[in-house]
Design a protein around this motif. Structure first.
Motif, PDB file in Angstrom:
ATOM      1  N   ARG A 198      52.954  44.473  30.486  1.00  0.00           N
ATOM      2  CA  ARG A 198      51.813  43.793  31.122  1.00  0.00           C
ATOM      3  C   ARG A 198      50.498  44.330  30.539  1.00  0.00           C
ATOM      4  NH1 ARG A 198      48.747  46.914  34.271  1.00  0.00           N
ATOM      5  NH2 ARG A 198      49.651  48.402  35.749  1.00  0.00           N
ATOM      6  N   PRO A 199      49.494  43.510  30.610  1.00  0.00           N
ATOM      7  CA  PRO A 199      48.184  43.998  30.116  1.00  0.00           C
ATOM      8  C   PRO A 199      47.569  44.995  31.092  1.00  0.00           C
ATOM      9  CG  PRO A 199      47.980  41.783  31.006  1.00  0.00           C
ATOM     10  CD  PRO A 199      49.430  42.117  31.054  1.00  0.00           C
ATOM     11  N   ILE A 231      45.082  46.269  33.709  1.00  0.00           N
ATOM     12  CA  ILE A 231      44.394  45.572  34.799  1.00  0.00           C
ATOM     13  C   ILE A 231      43.479  46.563  35.521  1.00  0.00           C
ATOM     14  CG2 ILE A 231      46.170  43.818  35.184  1.00  0.00           C
ATOM     15  CD1 ILE A 231      47.182  45.614  37.507  1.00  0.00           C
ATOM     16  N   LEU A 261      58.779  50.117  36.996  1.00  0.00           N
ATOM     17  CA  LEU A 261      57.977  50.937  37.915  1.00  0.00           C
ATOM     18  C   LEU A 261      57.194  50.040  38.847  1.00  0.00           C
ATOM     19  CD1 LEU A 261      56.437  53.558  35.480  1.00  0.00           C
ATOM     20  CD2 LEU A 261      58.156  53.991  37.212  1.00  0.00           C
ATOM     21  N   THR A 262      56.770  50.632  39.917  1.00  0.00           N
ATOM     22  CA  THR A 262      55.896  49.875  40.795  1.00  0.00           C
ATOM     23  C   THR A 262      54.614  49.525  40.047  1.00  0.00           C
ATOM     24  OG1 THR A 262      54.770  49.886  42.912  1.00  0.00           O
ATOM     25  CG2 THR A 262      54.838  51.981  41.757  1.00  0.00           C
ATOM     26  N   ASN A 263      54.094  48.367  40.383  1.00  0.00           N
ATOM     27  CA  ASN A 263      52.846  47.888  39.790  1.00  0.00           C
ATOM     28  C   ASN A 263      52.995  47.564  38.309  1.00  0.00           C
ATOM     29  OD1 ASN A 263      50.168  47.140  40.130  1.00  0.00           O
ATOM     30  ND2 ASN A 263      49.426  49.073  39.312  1.00  0.00           N
ATOM     31  N   SER A 264      54.219  47.252  37.909  1.00  0.00           N
ATOM     32  CA  SER A 264      54.417  46.935  36.500  1.00  0.00           C
ATOM     33  C   SER A 264      54.489  45.429  36.253  1.00  0.00           C
ATOM     34  CB  SER A 264      55.701  47.599  35.978  1.00  0.00           C
ATOM     35  OG  SER A 264      56.806  47.165  36.733  1.00  0.00           O
ATOM     36  N   LYS A 313      56.549  43.032  38.127  1.00  0.00           N
ATOM     37  CA  LYS A 313      57.845  42.373  38.393  1.00  0.00           C
ATOM     38  C   LYS A 313      57.654  41.131  39.256  1.00  0.00           C
ATOM     39  CE  LYS A 313      59.490  46.149  40.235  1.00  0.00           C
ATOM     40  NZ  LYS A 313      58.366  47.048  39.973  1.00  0.00           N
ATOM     41  N   THR A 314      56.951  41.295  40.347  1.00  0.00           N
ATOM     42  CA  THR A 314      56.742  40.161  41.256  1.00  0.00           C
ATOM     43  C   THR A 314      55.949  39.068  40.561  1.00  0.00           C
ATOM     44  OG1 THR A 314      56.717  41.755  43.075  1.00  0.00           O
ATOM     45  CG2 THR A 314      55.908  39.551  43.555  1.00  0.00           C
ATOM     46  N   HIS A 315      54.975  39.534  39.771  1.00  0.00           N
ATOM     47  CA  HIS A 315      54.179  38.562  39.019  1.00  0.00           C
ATOM     48  C   HIS A 315      55.069  37.772  38.054  1.00  0.00           C
ATOM     49  CE1 HIS A 315      50.598  36.963  37.001  1.00  0.00           C
ATOM     50  NE2 HIS A 315      51.246  37.200  35.861  1.00  0.00           N
ATOM     51  N   ASN A 371      49.757  50.053  44.222  1.00  0.00           N
ATOM     52  CA  ASN A 371      49.768  48.588  44.283  1.00  0.00           C
ATOM     53  C   ASN A 371      49.233  48.131  45.637  1.00  0.00           C
ATOM     54  OD1 ASN A 371      50.209  45.910  43.870  1.00  0.00           O
ATOM     55  ND2 ASN A 371      52.387  46.105  43.353  1.00  0.00           N
ATOM     56  N   ALA A 413      49.733  45.207  46.972  1.00  0.00           N
ATOM     57  CA  ALA A 413      50.802  44.506  47.706  1.00  0.00           C
ATOM     58  C   ALA A 413      52.125  44.872  47.059  1.00  0.00           C
ATOM     59  CB  ALA A 413      50.571  42.998  47.659  1.00  0.00           C
ATOM     60  N   SER A 418      55.947  45.609  46.716  1.00  0.00           N
ATOM     61  CA  SER A 418      57.178  45.119  47.342  1.00  0.00           C
ATOM     62  C   SER A 418      57.949  46.310  47.872  1.00  0.00           C
ATOM     63  CB  SER A 418      58.017  44.363  46.313  1.00  0.00           C
ATOM     64  OG  SER A 418      57.238  43.368  45.708  1.00  0.00           O
ATOM     65  N   ALA A 420      62.414  45.896  43.986  1.00  0.00           N
ATOM     66  CA  ALA A 420      61.239  46.712  44.336  1.00  0.00           C
ATOM     67  C   ALA A 420      60.971  47.704  43.204  1.00  0.00           C
ATOM     68  CB  ALA A 420      61.476  47.430  45.646  1.00  0.00           C
TER      69      ALA A 420
HETATM   70  N1  LIG Z   1      51.523  39.653  32.834  1.00  0.00           N
HETATM   71  C1  LIG Z   1      50.542  39.875  33.718  1.00  0.00           C
HETATM   72  N2  LIG Z   1      49.363  39.293  33.558  1.00  0.00           N
HETATM   73  C2  LIG Z   1      48.368  39.519  34.430  1.00  0.00           C
HETATM   74  N3  LIG Z   1      48.467  40.280  35.515  1.00  0.00           N
HETATM   75  C3  LIG Z   1      49.655  40.868  35.757  1.00  0.00           C
HETATM   76  C4  LIG Z   1      50.725  40.724  34.876  1.00  0.00           C
HETATM   77  N4  LIG Z   1      51.741  41.431  35.332  1.00  0.00           N
HETATM   78  C5  LIG Z   1      51.312  42.008  36.485  1.00  0.00           C
HETATM   79  N5  LIG Z   1      50.067  41.681  36.753  1.00  0.00           N
HETATM   80  C6  LIG Z   1      49.260  42.116  37.857  1.00  0.00           C
HETATM   81  O1  LIG Z   1      49.696  43.415  38.197  1.00  0.00           O
HETATM   82  C7  LIG Z   1      49.590  43.654  39.548  1.00  0.00           C
HETATM   83  C8  LIG Z   1      50.896  44.227  39.980  1.00  0.00           C
HETATM   84  O2  LIG Z   1      51.896  43.286  39.782  1.00  0.00           O
HETATM   85  P1  LIG Z   1      53.147  43.184  40.698  1.00  0.00           P
HETATM   86  O3  LIG Z   1      52.773  43.220  42.142  1.00  0.00           O
HETATM   87  O4  LIG Z   1      53.913  42.023  40.276  1.00  0.00           O
HETATM   88  O5  LIG Z   1      53.847  44.529  40.366  1.00  0.00           O
HETATM   89  P2  LIG Z   1      55.312  44.960  40.916  1.00  0.00           P
HETATM   90  O6  LIG Z   1      56.038  45.532  39.791  1.00  0.00           O
HETATM   91  O7  LIG Z   1      55.933  43.836  41.600  1.00  0.00           O
HETATM   92  O8  LIG Z   1      54.942  46.071  41.916  1.00  0.00           O
HETATM   93  P3  LIG Z   1      55.877  46.541  43.144  1.00  0.00           P
HETATM   94  O9  LIG Z   1      57.132  46.949  42.558  1.00  0.00           O
HETATM   95  O10 LIG Z   1      55.137  47.611  43.771  1.00  0.00           O
HETATM   96  O11 LIG Z   1      56.031  45.327  43.985  1.00  0.00           O
HETATM   97  C9  LIG Z   1      49.295  42.324  40.195  1.00  0.00           C
HETATM   98  O12 LIG Z   1      47.978  42.276  40.607  1.00  0.00           O
HETATM   99  C10 LIG Z   1      49.511  41.345  39.109  1.00  0.00           C
HETATM  100  O13 LIG Z   1      48.633  40.215  39.233  1.00  0.00           O
END
Ligand SMILES: Nc1ncnc2c1ncn2[C@@H]1O[C@H](COP(=O)(O)OP(=O)(O)OP(=O)(O)O)[C@@H](O)[C@H]1O
Length: 991
Positions: A26-27, A29, A112-115, A117-119, A282, A284, A286, A317
C-alpha cells in the motif's frame, strides 16, 4: 495410505498448482512520510521478486543483528500504484469464473494491522474492492439465468437441500429488513431477475441461484453478521459442525440474492455489523476475521442433479505487532494473533509435509479459522492468499516475516481432493458434482420430479390395490406412455423454441463476431498504443520512483534539519534568556545613565545660559573692539598717507643726495688731475729753480744787483728756513708739506668705527676715499663734506641710540640703485653696504638714512658726514677738512710766484712763496678759505674756490707768461695739454 495412494498424491502434487500468494504494497498514508517511515527498505525487483533490507536491530538477547538483505519470490507483486480493478483482474477474476465450473475458492488477506486488507477486500463506493467486483463478475456471468425459484439451499461447504424441505423464515425476515424500502424484493420465491441491463455471459440451459452468508470470527466465536441490529447483542455463537466430509456452521443465515444490488446491500449490511474499533495504528481496525461465503448453485435442465460451488472471501484481522492494548482489546489481539499463527502453522506444516516423508498433523483444530478453512487445505478447493504490506520502516521486521511466510506459502501445493468428495455419500446432490458433466435440471426437472413423485404415488396406490394385476401394468404403461408423449411433445416444443432461439443467437453471434473482429483490430491497435503507453508509463513510473526516492531523501533531510532546527531553537532560547538578562541589566544601567543624563542636561542648560550671557558680553566687547578697529584703521590710513608723504620727501632727498654725490665724484677726479699736474709743475719748478740757481750763480759773477736780489731772496729763504734746516730748499719744504699732507691723508681714519663715539657721531654718509694706499699720488684726493648742524645733532641722537644706528647702517648710498620695493623690504638688521665711489675702499664712509620715528614723523635723519681726519676734531672745525684747499692754495701761490724772466717777477714770486710757506705753516688755513667753502651746511661741497682763487691771483700777464713759458717748454706744454684734456673730460661726462 498405501503405496498406490501416495504415488497418486505425488503425481497430483506435481501436476497441481501451488497456492497463489500475492503481495500488495500500500502507499504511504497520513503523516507516515513526515514521520520518516519511508527509508527505501523494500525493493521490488520484478513482478515476482521482492527484497527487504533489514537495518541492524537488537533482538531479545541484546545482540545487534547485522544488516540483512532478503529476497523473496511470490506469485505476483503489486506496488503502490496498483488499482483495485487491476488487482481483481489479476487475482480474482479467473477464480470467479471458475466457480461456474464447480471449483471452490478461498481468498484471504493477510498482513499487519493497518496494511490495507479491508481496503483491498471491500474498497470504497468509488473504488470498489475485490468482493464487490467479484459479485459483479458473478452476476455478469449469471446473466438472466438466475434461478427465481431457488430450488436448493446450500448447507455448509459440501451440502445442499431442496428449499421445499427447509425453513426459510429467517432469510425472509432478514431480506425484509434489508430491503424494507424496496417492496418488490420482499417476496423471495417470486423474485424475477431482470438482467437486461447487465451483460449476459450465461449459458441458456442453466439456472443459477446465488446465496450469500456473512459471518465473523470474533474471539474464536462464529458470529453471524446478517442479523438485524436489534439482535446483534443477543446473537449467539454459531456452532461449527465438521467431519472429514463436511463443514457446516449451524444456523448460519444464508440469503439468496437475485441481482448485484441485493448482493451489495447485503454485504454492506453485514459489514456494518462487523466489530471494529480504534487502535493505535488504525482508526477502524478490524477486531475480527470477516468471512463472506458466496455460493453458486447451478441447475442444468439436462442434468439430473444441481451442482454447487463456493467462493470464500475472508478479510482477516490484522496481525498486531505488539499487544499494547488492555482488557477487551488485548483479548481481541491475542485471539487474532493466535488464529493467524495457527493459519500460518497450517501452511507451514502443509509445506513441510510436501517434502518430508513423515506427514505431520496439520493443526486445523487449533483455531476456528483454520477449522473453517480446512476443506480448502485438504484439497476441496483452491486457496489464494493476498498479503498486504505495510511499507512503514517501523514494521519492517514484521513485514519481513510476512514476506518470508508468503514465499513459503507460495511453494506450498495442496493436492485437490475431489475424488474423495465424489465417493462420499453425505448428500445425494453433493455427489453429483461438476465432474459428472452437465445435467439439465431447472423448472422442467423440478416438474419432472414432481410428476415422477405423482407417478410414484399412483403406482404405490395401484400397488397397494393390486401390484400383480395386468390392468395395473397396462394402466401404468399407458400412463407412462402419455407422460412420455407429453414429455416428448413438450420437449419437441421446447427444442423448437430453443432452436429458434439459437438461430437468433447464432445470427446475433455472427453479428457479434463481425463486430468482434472489428473490435479485435481496434484492440490490436489499442494494444500497440497501450504498449507504447505502458512503456511511457513505465518510464514515468521510474521517474516517479526516482522522484519518490528523492522526495524520501528530502523528507529524511528535512527531518534531520528539523532536528537541527530544534536544537538551534533550543540554543537560541537559551541565548535569548541570556540576552534578556543582559537586557535587564543594561536597562538598569540605562536608567542610571538617564538620571545622570538628566542631571547633566540641567547642568548643560545652566551652562548654556551662562554661555549665552558670556556670548552677549563677548558680542558687546566685540562691537567695542570693532569700533576701535575702525578707528585704528582710520588712524592707520592717516598714518599711511603721512608715510607716503614722508617717503616722497625721502625720495627727493635721495635724489638730491645722488646728484651731490655725482658732483663730488667729478670734483674728486678734477682734484686728482690737478694734483698730478701740480706734481709735474713742481718737477718743472725744481728744474727751473735749479736752472735759476745756475743762472744766478752765473750772474753773481757778472752783476752785483743780481747778487743783491739773490741775497734778498736768500735772506727771505733763510728767514723761512729758520724753522727748518737751512739746506732744505723750498722744494724740500714743499715736499715736507706734501709729506705732511700725505701723512695727514694716511693718518685719516679710513673707516669710521662704531666703537669710536666721535667717529660714529660724525659719520659721513658716503664720502669715501682710499687714502691709506701707499701711492697716494695715484689716487684722487678726498674732498670731505660736512653736513648741516642739524644732521650733526641727529647723528648725535643716533649715537645715543645704537640700535637705530645699526638699523641705519644698511641705508647706504649704494642702495640707491635698488628699487623702492627693495628699499622697503630691506631688513632693519645691520648690514654693511658701503659702495666705493671710484675705488674699493678700505675706509668706507657710511651714509645712513634712517627714518627716526621718535622724532617728528615728517622729518628724516639727515646725512651725517664723518670727516675721518687723523686728529679727531669737532664737526664744525673745518680746518682739518680743508687740507686740500691749503694745498690748492699753495699750488696757486706757487703759480703766482712762478719766477718770470724778470727779476721783479721772480721777487714777487719769492714773496708769494714766502707767504705760501707761511700759509702752509698756519694752523688755521681755513681762515683764508673763501666763505663759500667754509660754509656748512651747503647743498654741494664742490670746491669752487679753486678756479675763483686762480682767477683772483693770476693776472693775464702772469697767465700769459706762464702759458708762454709752458709753450716754450716742451715738457710744460705737454702737461698743459694734458690738463686741458682732463678738464674737458668732466664737462663731457657732466653732459
Ligand atoms: N491501496 C490503498 N490505497 C489507498 N489507501 C489504502 C490502501 N490500502 C489501505 N489504505 C488505507 O489504509 C488504511 C488502513 O487500511 P485498512 O483498514 O484496510 O487496514 P487493515 O489491514 O484492514 O487494518 P486492520 O487489520 O487493523 O483492520 C485505510 O485508511 C485505507 O483507506
Amino acid at each position: 495410505m498405501n503405496v498406490t495412494e501416495s504415488e497418486i498424491t505425488t503425481k497430483h502434487r506435481e501436476s497441481s498448482p501451488a497456492l497463489n500468494v500475492y503481495l500488495r504494497i500500500r502507499p504511504f498514508i497520513g503523516n507516515e512520510l513526515e514521520r520518516g517511515e519511508s527509508q527505501n527498505l523494500i525493493d521490488i525487483l520484478d513482478d515476482k521478486h521482492i527484497a527487504v533490507r533489514l537495518p541492524p536491530t537488537i533482538n531479545n538477547t541484546l545482540r545487534v543483528l547485522p544488516i540483512s538483505y532478503n529476497e523473496y519470490e511470490v506469485t505476483r507483486i503489486f506496488n503502490q500504484e496498483c488499482t483495485q480493478q487491476e488487482l481483481f483482474e489479476q487475482i480474482l477474476q479467473e477464480p470467479t469464473d471458475e466457480i461456474f465450473t464447480g471449483s471452490n475458492w478461498l481468498l484471504c488477506t493477510l498482513g499487519l494491522t493497518n496494511s490495507g486488507k479491508t481496503h483491498t477486500m471491500f474498497g470504497t463506493n468509488d473504488d470498489p474492492g475485490l468482493i464487490p467486483q467479484c459479485l459483479q463478475r458473478i452476476f455478469r456471468n449469471v446473466g438472466s439465468n438466475i434461478d427465481a425459484n431457488v430450488v436448493f439451499k446450500p448447507i455448509g461447504l459440501e451440502n445442499m437441500i431442496p428449499t421445499i424441505d427447509c425453513d426459510l423464515n429467517m432469510e425472509v425476515a432478514v431480506r425484509n429488513y434489508i430491503f424494507k424500502d424496496d417492496k418488490s424484493r420482499l417476496r423471495l420465491p417470486s423474485i424475477i431477475q431482470r438482467q437486461n441491463q447487465v451483460e449476459d455471459l450465461s449459458v441458456e440451459d442453466e439456472r443459477y441461484s446465488i446465496w450469500i452468508s456473512f459471518f465473523e470470527l470474533y474471539n474464536e466465536n462464529i458470529l453471524d453478521l446478517l442479523v438485524q441490529p436489534k439482535d446483534m447483542k443477543t446473537r449467539k455463537n454459531l456452532r461449527l459442525m465438521q467431519n472429514d466430509h463436511s463443514t457446516i456452521i449451524k444456523n448460519l443465515i444464508q440469503i439468496p440474492v437475485f441481482d448485484l444490488k441485493e448482493a451489495e446491500n447485503i454485504i454492506r449490511f453485514g459489514f456494518a455489523n462487523r466489530s471494529t474499533s480504534k487502535t493505535n495504528l488504525n482508526e477502524a481496525s478490524s477486531r475480527s476475521h470477516a468471512i463472506i461465503c458466496i455460493t453458486l448453485i447451478t441447475v442444468n435442465e439436462f442434468d439430473e442433479e444441481p451442482t454447487m460451488s463456493h467462493i470464500y472471501v475472508c478479510d482477516l484481522a490484522g496481525n498486531e505487532p505488539s499487544t499494547s492494548g488492555i482488557g477487551k482489546q488485548l483479548t481481541e489481539t491475542c485471539n487474532i494473533n493466535t488464529s493467524l499463527m495457527t493459519f500460518k502453522d497450517c501452511i507451514r506444516v502443509l509445506n513441510e509435509n510436501q517434502t518430508s516423508k513423515k506427514q505431520m498433523l496439520v493443526p486445523y483444530r487449533n483455531s476456528v479459522l483454520t477449522s473453517i478453512f480446512r476443506p480448502f487445505f485438504i484439497g476441496r478447493g483452491r486457496t489464494i492468499i493476498c498479503c498486504n504490506i505495510n511499507p512503514c520502516a517501523t514494521f519492517i521486521t514484521q513485514t519481513n516475516d510476512l514476506m518470508k511466510f508468503s514465499a513459503l506459502a507460495q511453494k506450498t501445493v495442496i493436492v485437490p481432493n475431489e475424488a474423495k468428495i465424489a465417493n462420499s455419500a453425505v448428500i445425494r446432490h453433493q455427489r453429483k458434482s461438476k465432474n459428472k458433466g452437465p445435467k439439465r435440471l431447472g423448472r422442467h426437472s423440478v416438474s419432472k420430479e414432481k410428476n415422477m413423485s405423482r407417478l410414484d404415488q399412483t403406482e404405490s396406490m395401484n400397488e397397494i390395490l393390486n401390484e400383480k394385476s395386468i390392468s395395473y401394468w397396462k394402466f401404468c404403461a399407458k400412463k407412462a406412455l402419455d407422460i412420455l408423449q407429453k414429455q416428448a411433445s413438450n420437449r419437441r416444443n421446447f427444442l423448437i423454441e430453443r432452436h429458434q432461439e439459437r438461430v437468433q443467437v447464432v445470427e446475433y453471434l455472427l453479428n457479434q463476431r463481425e463486430q468482434l473482429e472489428i473490435l479485435t483490430d481496434d484492440k490490436q491497435s489499442l494494444t500497440k498504443q497501450n504498449e507504447i503507453l505502458s512503456k511511457n508509463l513505465r518510464l514515468e513510473q521510474d521517474k516517479q520512483l526516482r522522484t519518490q526516492q528523492q522526495y524520501n531523501t528530502l523528507v529524511l533531510n528535512e527531518s534531520q534539519l528539523r532536528q537541527k532546527l530544534l536544537n538551534v531553537e533550543k540554543d537560541q532560547r537559551e541565548q535569548n534568556q541570556l540576552h534578556q538578562e543582559e537586557v535587564q541589566s543594561l536597562r538598569k544601567q540605562l536608567k542610571v545613565i538617564q538620571e545622570q543624563f538628566e542631571h547633566l542636561t540641567d547642568e548643560h542648560m545652566k551652562t548654556m545660559k551662562e554661555i549665552e550671557q558670556t556670548k552677549q558680553n563677548e558680542q558687546e566687547r566685540e562691537q567695542y573692539l570693532h569700533d576701535e578697529i575702525q578707528r585704528l584703521k582710520r588712524d592707520l590710513g592717516l598714518e599711511l598717507y603721512r608715510k607716503q608723504d614722508a617717503e616722497k620727501k625721502a625720495r627727493m632727498f635721495e635724489d638730491k643726495f645722488h646728484h651731490e654725490q655725482t658732483e663730488y665724484q667729478k670734483m674728486q677726479y678734477d682734484f686728482a688731475k690737478i694734483k698730478h699736474e701740480l706734481k709735474t709743475i713742481q718737477v718743472k719748478y725744481d728744474a727751473l729753480q735749479q736752472e735759476m740757481i745756475d743762472i744766478h750763480q752765473n750772474t753773481k759773477t757778472r752783476t752785483p744787483d743780481v747778487v743783491q736780489t739773490f741775497v734778498d731772496r736768500t735772506s727771505t729763504i733763510t728767514m723761512t728756513e729758520e724753522v727748518e734746516p737751512p739746506k732744505t730748499s723750498v722744494r724740500s719744504k714743499r715736499r715736507t708739506n706734501d709729506e705732511n699732507e700725505n701723512e695727514q691723508e694716511i693718518k685719516k681714519p679710513k673707516l669710521i668705527t662704531r666703537s669710536s663715539s666721535n667717529a660714529s657721531t660724525y659719520a659721513t654718509p658716503r664720502l669715501c676715499q682710499p687714502l691709506d694706499e701707499p701711492d697716494s699720488n695715484k689716487r684722487p684726493k678726498v674732498v670731505m663734506r660736512n653736513e648741516s648742524a642739524v644732521s650733526t645733532k641727529q647723528t648725535k641722537t643716533k649715537a645715543q641710540n645704537p640700535k637705530s644706528e645699526s638699523q641705519a647702517k644698511p641705508k647706504t648710498t649704494g642702495t640707491r640703485s635698488r628699487t623702492k620695493k627693495e628699499t622697503k623690504e630691506s631688513s632693519p638688521t645691520p648690514a654693511l653696504a658701503s659702495v666705493p665711489i671710484q675705488h674699493e675702499s678700505h675706509s668706507p664712509i657710511y651714509a645712513t638714512i634712517q627714518r627716526d620715528r621718535s622724532l617728528d614723523r615728517a622729518s628724516f635723519t639727515t646725512v651725517a658726514v664723518d670727516l675721518s681726519t687723523v686728529q679727531p676734531a669737532p664737526p664744525n672745525d673745518v680746518s682739518n677738512a680743508t687740507p686740500k684747499t691749503s694745498t690748492f692754495k699753495r699750488i696757486q701761490s706757487f703759480f703766482r710766484a712762478t719766477p718770470t724772466s724778470t727779476s721783479s717777477t721772480r721777487t714777487n714770486r719769492v714773496m708769494q712763496i714766502k707767504s705760501t710757506v707761511v700759509a702752509f705753516g698756519s694752523s688755521t688755513p681755513t681762515n683764508r678759505l673763501p666763505p663759500s667753502v667754509v660754509k656748512i651746511p651747503g647743498p654741494t661741497v664742490v670746491p669752487t674756490a679753486t678756479p675763483s682763487m686762480t682767477q683772483k691771483v693770476s693776472t693775464p700777464k702772469s697767465k700769459y707768461n706762464l702759458r708762454t713759458r709752458l709753450f716754450n717748454n716742451p715738457i710744460a706744454k705737454e702737461t698743459v695739454e694734458k690738463k686741458t684734456q682732463i678738464t674737458k673730460k668732466p664737462s663731457r661726462a657732466r653732459k
